[in-house]
Design an enzyme around this catalytic site. Structure first.
Site, PDB file in Angstrom:
ATOM      1  N   ASP A   1       0.824  -1.213   0.000  1.00 39.76           N
ATOM      2  CA  ASP A   1       0.000   0.000   0.000  1.00 39.76           C
ATOM      3  C   ASP A   1       0.852   1.255   0.000  1.00 39.76           C
ATOM      4  OD1 ASP A   1       0.974  -0.489   2.549  1.00 39.76           O
ATOM      5  OD2 ASP A   1      -0.971  -0.696   3.491  1.00 39.76           O
TER       6      ASP A   1
ATOM      7  N   ASP B   1      -7.571  -2.753  14.333  1.00 40.14           N
ATOM      8  CA  ASP B   1      -8.958  -3.040  13.954  1.00 40.14           C
ATOM      9  C   ASP B   1      -9.066  -4.235  13.001  1.00 40.14           C
ATOM     10  OD1 ASP B   1      -7.854  -1.960  11.690  1.00 40.14           O
ATOM     11  OD2 ASP B   1      -9.230  -0.259  11.534  1.00 40.14           O
TER      12      ASP B   1
ATOM     13  N   HIS C   1      -7.264  -4.683  10.209  1.00 38.00           N
ATOM     14  CA  HIS C   1      -7.011  -4.428   8.784  1.00 38.00           C
ATOM     15  C   HIS C   1      -5.695  -5.053   8.333  1.00 38.00           C
ATOM     16  CE1 HIS C   1      -4.897  -0.500   9.987  1.00 38.00           C
ATOM     17  NE2 HIS C   1      -4.024  -1.054   9.175  1.00 38.00           N
TER      18      HIS C   1
ATOM     19  N   GLU D   1      -9.553  -1.495   5.464  1.00 41.21           N
ATOM     20  CA  GLU D   1     -10.220  -1.240   6.733  1.00 41.21           C
ATOM     21  C   GLU D   1     -11.455  -2.122   6.875  1.00 41.21           C
ATOM     22  OE1 GLU D   1      -8.682   0.369   8.771  1.00 41.21           O
ATOM     23  OE2 GLU D   1      -7.841   2.251   8.058  1.00 41.21           O
TER      24      GLU D   1
END
Ligand code: GLP
Length: 262
Positions: free
Chosen positions: A68, A137, A139, A144
């Site tokens: 990313d 979280d 990810h 996400e």
């Protein structure tokens, strides 16, 4: 289900990854490595660099694809993922920078950049080993919660929690953290032939529990690993602390046939 390995610390985990990838490069000098940023893979990269040196591996043909990149951040910015991958992987391993790719976060071309990136991975023959960290979280990459489990590389909005988590790289100022990114999709990541996810520390314990023992859900993107035919999850005791089946994972790893790689 993925193989879950509980190690003493990041160094022990890094050694396992490094041995696996060094063996791969020995057998396939133009191996395609899936690369990740974040703090979790750093020890793994250090150990891989050491293996490359000790085993005198020729890495001149090795190729790499990062997961990313921030959108709209100059690639020359010290916190861009292009700069981070150069600093933590390309230079220490001695890879050819021209063979290491990072998604293009330029806002003017980002609409097509995802398709082009996925096509480039495919043209390279796919990723052999993809290293992954995990967000608090759940990810992976920058996918996400709520991301399609079949997604390709595309622009995404960063969750507020992720921007808060990453503010430490931007002088602690959340306002400096870009709001968008371009990330390999979960579908893209799942095409890699082997996934190695690393998670350390108490802060990751809940995400690790959901990933390994929760249901498969877009709300814990890493839970997609349960569907992968060859996924290895390496955690320390703190990150493993909420796993219900710790004893089984330890038992299975202790009894793994010596000839079997991760
Ligand atoms: C960022 C990256 C992820 C990484 C995550 C966790 O959000 N895009 O690839 O896994 O941070 O980072 P760390 O390993 O520093 O906890």
């Amino acid at each position: 289900m993925a193989e879950i390995i509980i190690t003493k610390d990041e160094d022990a985990a890094g050694e396992i990854y490094a041995k696996c990838v060094a063996d791969l490069i020995e057998n396939k000098p133009d191996a395609v490595l899936g690369l990740a940023t974040g703090s979790s893979p750093l020890a793994a990269y250090r150990h891989l660099a050491a293996q490359v040196k000790v085993r005198k591996l020729d890495v001149s043909q090795v190729r790499g694809f990062a997961l990313d990149e921030y959108a709209g951040l100059d690639p020359a910015h010290p916190q861009s993922y292009r700069s981070t991958i150069t600093r933590t992987v390309v230079e220490p391993l001695g890879l050819d920078p021209a063979k290491v790719h990072v998604p293009n976060g330029n806002l003017e071309t980002i609409k097509d950049a995802g398709h082009e990136y996925d096509a480039a991975i495919e043209a390279a023959g796919g990723v052999d080993v993809q290293i992954l960290g995990i967000g608090t979280d759940g990810h992976i990459g920058f996918n996400e919660p709520g991301s399609s489990l079949a997604s390709g590389t595309r622009i995404k909005t960063l969750a507020e929690q992720t921007r808060i988590d990453n503010a430490r790289f931007f002088d602690g100022d959340v306002n400096q953290v870009p709001t968008h990114c371009i990330t390999q999709g979960i579908g893209t990541i799942m095409k890699a032939r082997h996934l190695v996810l690393l998670a350390f520390g108490e802060g990751k314990a809940e995400a690790v529990r959901e990933t390994c023992e929760g249901g498969i859900s877009a709300f814990c993107p890493a839970s997609a690993l349960q569907l992968h035919p060859h996924a290895t999850i390496i955690v320390d005791e703190a990150a493993a602390s909420k796993l219900a089946h710790k004893d089984y994972y330890r038992y299975a790893y202790a009894h793994k046939p010596a000839w079997q790689q991760i």
